[in-house]
Structures are given as structure tokens and as C-alpha cells.
Enzyme design. Structure first.
Site, PDB file in Angstrom:
ATOM      1  N   SER A 229      66.321  66.458  46.356  1.00 25.48           N
ATOM      2  CA  SER A 229      64.795  66.366  46.162  1.00 25.48           C
ATOM      3  C   SER A 229      64.244  67.550  47.034  1.00 25.48           C
ATOM      4  O   SER A 229      64.411  68.583  46.498  1.00 25.48           O
ATOM      5  CB  SER A 229      64.447  64.998  47.053  1.00 25.48           C
ATOM      6  OG  SER A 229      63.248  64.754  47.074  1.00 25.48           O
ATOM      7  N   GLU A 355      62.616  59.363  37.719  1.00 25.55           N
ATOM      8  CA  GLU A 355      62.211  60.140  39.042  1.00 25.55           C
ATOM      9  C   GLU A 355      60.766  59.806  39.500  1.00 25.55           C
ATOM     10  O   GLU A 355      60.465  59.907  40.558  1.00 25.55           O
ATOM     11  CB  GLU A 355      62.070  61.663  38.838  1.00 25.55           C
ATOM     12  CG  GLU A 355      63.378  62.140  38.410  1.00 25.55           C
ATOM     13  CD  GLU A 355      64.387  62.386  39.797  1.00 25.55           C
ATOM     14  OE1 GLU A 355      63.864  62.041  40.641  1.00 25.55           O
ATOM     15  OE2 GLU A 355      65.469  63.195  39.637  1.00 25.55           O
ATOM     16  N   HIS A 465      64.287  57.992  41.589  1.00 29.00           N
ATOM     17  CA  HIS A 465      64.470  59.240  42.562  1.00 29.00           C
ATOM     18  C   HIS A 465      65.354  58.766  43.978  1.00 29.00           C
ATOM     19  O   HIS A 465      65.100  57.409  44.317  1.00 29.00           O
ATOM     20  CB  HIS A 465      63.245  59.623  43.091  1.00 29.00           C
ATOM     21  CG  HIS A 465      63.279  60.918  44.011  1.00 29.00           C
ATOM     22  ND1 HIS A 465      63.546  62.207  43.295  1.00 29.00           N
ATOM     23  CD2 HIS A 465      62.948  61.195  45.292  1.00 29.00           C
ATOM     24  CE1 HIS A 465      63.528  63.034  44.216  1.00 29.00           C
ATOM     25  NE2 HIS A 465      63.054  62.596  45.420  1.00 29.00           N
TER      26      HIS A 465
END
Ligand code: NAG
Ligand code: NAG
Ligand code: NAG
Length: 551
Positions: A229, A355, A465
Site C-alpha cells: 500500500s 482494491e 486492499h
């Protein structure tokens, strides 16, 4: 009898506690540093790698530590850097699995924090010593540049697995400044040359690794930087800074859900700067930056907590994140990639399938196409024309079966626009920058990519995510321990610059002709191969739009 046994146990405990622990040691300069041993691995935690970024060093460049001349014990993680308050999007009616996922994700973890936070951790095989010259993997944690810390990630499962694979590696992780402390942005910050301090902290930590990792048994010429990330975005930005010259600080990069992102000049953060200046009572000061340095920590922290977080309405249009400062980032990172100002090193860069879902829970009141067009124009692509936004909405149609979580038919459409927003968010922030990056550099360096489709059955979120963290660190619940099957590929990549070996399936490189991806699946076939050929027109359009309208 029982009493006697208990007494005996208590006495033994007392004796153990009364004896100083003879932990493993390393010598750094003239100091002896004592860690702890857990079977095959030794941990040295919470070692300061920079002077405390407090007092006159708040909002200033990180400064290296002087030579260590006092022995100390390194047996516990240091505090994380100050965290921005985040309100989880725990909207009513969420299924229990989703609540569980959010609460146990990095966004729900409570990181003990302190402004004096710049520490580094080393986890090594117990057998490694100053002549071992083992490859090194340096972890950059994620958390939207707003939260996070090293204490949540125990690298020992990775080191343990590297020993089993007979490819021993050393694991390093460091804290770096976050939110306003790390990413203050304004004309004042630009003039002072003090942008992107969080990235500067990371760079300083990499210099520390060059200087000291040999003492732990590491080879400073074999460093891979790895993150997830915002940590993966950080890895990418370390690759495009300095004209792409790595200064031999690292030789490879592994990026999970993060690539060079399209961002503009640091003066675009002015409104958040002005907000905290006002909220801390610094408005009247002739030198607002100096005033911010002097306000009490709690005053500053409250002001930062009042700025939008990653789960605010504007979501991924973050208040505090890397921007073009003219020093660390000389231009939009995507433009730097286009100009070839990027380190020509082997990389892995992959994504999760869904995501965007996590970041679309904050905009559930956007329920019509008209409202979505307004949302995009007012919160993200601020100077995009109506024609551009309408074109974007035509390549991401209203059809819920085409939204994210992908391949879930009519399920998960908690509002008429949710899955569409999730598709746009996920592509704009992650998939499009990744594809753009890989297509730009493949052929010039060795490139691998993956797609994580695990946890697809998680309601509303799908393969969200952070779900790929399971593939390396194990389960997502806290603390993250135990290894997943991405570890083998990671370890071999760190050791040999090629993720392939004798476990898992063969992972072919990504080329423009054959954009191969290793796919992580639920069910009976955990790994398979696929191609990065989905949503071609939509992602291509998104890429063009972001090149024109960076955040
Ligand atoms: C240790 O280093 C510090 C910082 O450079 C210095 O102030 C101190 O005098 C040194 N102590 C000794 C015993 O050398
Ligand atoms: C959704 O709610 C936010 C406040 O949380 C508000 O600012 C925004 O205008 C609302 N959007 C719509 C389309 O109603
Ligand atoms: C992507 O978009 C650009 C510019 O609009 C166009 O020239 C190119 O052909 C497109 N590529 C694909 C694969 O659609």
C-alpha cells in the site's frame, strides 16, 4: 502437593527473573546491543536510526545518529510515529465478517505512538554473524501515509521460512513519519525544502542499513526494498527519486498494491496546512512553520485529527501524502517513469482484485450517475472537464455485474453505484498506475506481477486492499504471524533476484507481449497464471486521465 508445586514454580520463575537475560549481542560502533533469541531467529528491535524528530527537528530533515557509544538492549519495538485519527466506516448493517475484517485490519490496529519514533528493527537467523553476508529485505509498512508502524509485523516467520528454503535472509523494518509530521505540504514547506520528510526518513534508514547491517550478518549490496500500500508506493518513490539513481542503497523492489502515483505540486496541500496553522493558533505568526514546530504535541495532534482521513468522504484523495517538492520528487512520479528516471532494477508489482471496495464505503450516499460525476469532479479530478468525466463513466458503466468486487454478478451492490465507484477507485489508485509502470519498464529490467483473488467471498469487500498481506505475513488478524505462500517467492527474489524455485508454480516474467500474472486463488487451485489484460480500454482511459490530472 499442588501448593508445593506452585511454590516450586514460583521460585523457579523468581530465579529466572533474577538472572540477567543473556541475549544475543551485536556490536554497533563501540556499543553492545542486546536482542532476544526465538529458536532459529534473533530479534533486535527498536534501535534508533535517526536523532529524535522532536523540538527543532520536528518538521525538519531527519538527522543520522552519531556513532553508538552506549550499550543498550533492543528487545521491544519502539513506538510508532504519531498516527492520524481514523474513523472506520462501520456503517450500520455491515455483515459480521466485514466488521471483523475492518477492525482487525491495519486500520483498526492501535499503534502505541510517540513523536520520538525513528527506530529500526532487525530479525536475523541466529546462525548469522558478521561474516555471513546474507541478502536483506527491508519492509515499508502501509497505512495511507496516515497510520501504521512496524510493531504489527513480526518478520520472524519470513526469516524462519528462508532458513527452511535454504535461502537465509535478514528482515529489517523501520518507522517513518506519517500524516502532517511526514507529509506537511504548502508553499512554506516548499520554500524551506522540507517536503516528503517521511520518504526522507526511509532513505536515511536505508543508509543506516548500508552502514550497520554487516554487523548482523547482512550484505549491504544485496538489499531489496519491499512494501504494501503506501509502503509499496514508498518503494516506488525511492525508485524514482534522485533521477532513478539508487546510490547502491538497494538492488530490487517488491511492491504490493502500490506503484508510482500521479501527484502534483506540494503547494496543492496548502489548504490542509492552513487548516492546521489556524487550528493550532499559528495564524498570526510571521513564520508559521516555526510556530508549528513549537506548539505542544497534543495541540498539533488534535489539529491533524481534524483533517480528512483515508475514510473521509474524499477517501483516497489524501490530505497528507507524497507530493512534488522539487527535491525528493522533481516531477509527477508517472512523468519520471515516462522520462526513464527510474531505477533499472528487478521488480515485483502486484495488486488485489478489488482494491477499491474498502475506500468506497465512505461515499455510499453517492447513489446516482449525476452524483457520481459531481463526486469525481469535486473530490478527485478537480480540473477534469465534464466531457472527461462522462467518458470515464462510460468506460465504467452502471452495470453492477461489471463493478467491484469483480466477478460477483449482481451480489454486493449495496447501493446502485457502490460497485462502480469501487471499480473506478481501485483502478485509478492501484491497477492503472501498476499497469502503466510495468508496461513502461518491462523490457528494460526484469519484471513480475501478480493478482490476488483470495477472500473473494468476503461480503461487500471481496479481494479487498490488504487481503494480500495474508499471503506473506499469514492471517490478517492481529498480531500478524505465520507465513503464507507468497513468502517463498519473496525470499527467493530477495536472495537471487528471481522469485522462482522449487516450491509453488513457475512465475513467468511480465512483458508487453505477454503480461503474465501469478494469480492467488481461493479453493483447490491456490496458484495459477493469468494475464494483465482485463478492462483494457477502461484502465487505459484512466491512465491517460491521471497523466493529465494528477492528484
Ligand atoms: C557518546 O556520543 C555522544 C554523542 O556524540 C557524545 O555526546 C558523548 O560524549 C559520547 N560519550 C562518550 C563516553 O564518548
Ligand atoms: C455525502 O455525505 C457527505 C458528508 O459525509 C457530504 O459532504 C456529501 O455532500 C454527501 N454527498 C451526497 C451526494 O449527498
Ligand atoms: C490507450 O490510449 C491512448 C491515448 O488515448 C491510445 O493512443 C492507445 O492506443 C490506447 N491503448 C490501448 C491499448 O487501448
Amino acid at each position: 502437593m499442588l501448593t508445593l508445586m506452585l511454590l516450586g514454580f514460583a521460585l523457579q520463575t523468581f530465579v529466572v527473573l533474577a538472572t540477567p537475560l543473556a541475549g544475543p549481542t551485536v556490536t554497533l560502533d563501540s556499543a553492545t546491543v542486546t536482542g532476544t533469541t526465538f529458536g532459529n531467529v534473533q530479534k533486535f528491535l527498536g534501535i534508533p536510526f535517526a536523532q529524535p524528530p522532536i523540538g527543532r527537528l520536528r518538521f525538519n530533515q531527519p538527522q543520522a545518529v552519531p556513532a553508538y557509544n552506549t550499550s543498550f538492549s533492543a528487545t521491544a519495538f519502539g513506538p510508532s510515529c504519531p498516527q492520524q485519527a481514523i474513523k472506520l466506516p462501520l456503517i450500520s448493517g455491515l455483515p459480521a465478517e466485514v466488521v471483523d475484517f475492518l477492525v482487525n485490519s491495519i486500520y483498526g490496529f492501535v499503534f502505541p505512538a510517540d513523536e520520538d519514533c525513528l527506530s529500526i528493527n532487525v530479525v536475523k537467523p541466529s546462525s548469522a554473524g558478521p561474516t555471513s553476508k546474507l541478502p536483506v529485505v527491508v519492509w515499508f509498512f502501509g497505512g495511507g501515509f496516515e497510520i501504521g508502524g512496524t510493531s504489527m509485523y513480526d518478520g520472524s516467520s519470513i526469516v524462519e521460512r528462508s532458513l527452511e528454503l535454504n535461502e537465509p535472509v535478514i528482515y529489517v523494518s523501520m518507522n517513518y513519519r506519517l500524516a502532517a509530521w511526514g507529509f506537511l505540504a504548502s508553499q512554506e514547506v516548499k520554500d524551506a525544502g522540507l517536503g516528503n520528510l517521511g520518504l526522507q526518513d526511509q532513505r536515511l534508514a536505508l543508509r543506516w542499513v548500508q552502514k550497520y547491517i554487516g554487523a548482523f550478518g547482512g550484505d549491504p549490496s544485496k538489499v531489496t526494498i519491499w512494501g504494501q500500500s503506501s509502503g509499496a508506493i514508498s518503494v516506488a518513490l525511492q525508485m524514482v527519486t534522485n533521477g532513478g539513481n539508487t546510490e547502491s542503497l538497494f538492488r530490487a523492489g517488491f511492491m504490493e498494491s502500490g506503484s508510482p502515483i500521479p501527484v502534483r505540486d506540494i503547494t496543492n496541500g496548502q489548504k490542509y496546512y492552513d487548516q492546521i496553522v489556524a487550528d493550532t493558533g499559528c495564524s498570526g505568526s510571521s513564520d508559521t512553520l516555526e510556530c508549528l514546530r513549537e506548539v505542544p504535541f497534543n495541540t498539533l495532534k488534535s489539529a491533524v485529527d481534524n483533517t480528512p482521513s483515508i475514510f473521509a468522504y474524499q477517501s483516497l484523495n489524501l490530505a497528507w501524502f507524497p507530493r512534488v517538492d522539487g527535491i525528493f520528487l522533481k516531477d509527477d512520479p508517472q512523468k519520471l517513469v515516462q522520462a526513464g528516471q527510474v531505477a533499472a532494477i528487478p521488480i515485483v508489482n502486484g495488486d488485489c482484485d478489488d482494491e477499491g471496495t474498502l475506500f468506497s464505503l465512505s461515499s455510499l450516499n453517492v447513489t446516482t450517475q449525476e452524483a457520481l460525476a459531481t463526486y469525481i469532479q469535486t473530490e478527485f479530478l478537480l480540473d477534469a472537464s465534464t466531457v472527461d468525466v462522462n467518458e470515464l463513466l462510460s468506460v465504467y458503466p452502471a452495470d453492477i455485474t461489471q463493478g467491484s468486487p469483480f466477478d460477483t454478478s449482481i451480489l454486493n451492490a449495496i447501493t446502485p453505484e457502490f460497485k462502480r465507484i469501487a471499480a473506478i477507485m481501485g483502478d485509478a489508485a492501484f491497477q492503472a498506475p501498476r499497469r502503466f509502470f510495468l508496461q513502461s519498464v518491462s523490457g528494460k529490467q526484469n519484471v513480475w506481477s501478480y493478482l490476488n483473488k483470495r477472500l473473494k467471498s468476503l461480503p461487500i469487500l471481496g479481494s479487498a486492499h490488504t487481503t494480500d498481506l495474508l499471503n506473506v505475513y499469514g492471517k490478517y488478524s492481529i498480531p500478524i504471524t505465520g507465513g503464507g505462500d507468497m513468502v517463498d517467492y519473496l525470499v527467493r527474489f530477495v536472495a537471487t533476484l528471481n522469485p522462482n524455485g522449487n516450491t509453488g508454480i513457475n512465475w513467468p516474467q511480465y512483458t508487453t507481449a505477454n503480461p503474465n500474472m501469478l494469480q492467488f486463488n481461493d479453493g483447490l487451485i491456490p496458484l495459477s497464471l493469468s494475464l494483465d489484460n482485463y478492462r483494457v480500454a477502461a484502465i487505459n482511459y484512466t491512465t491517460q486521465l491521471l497523466l493529465k490530472h494528477p492528484l
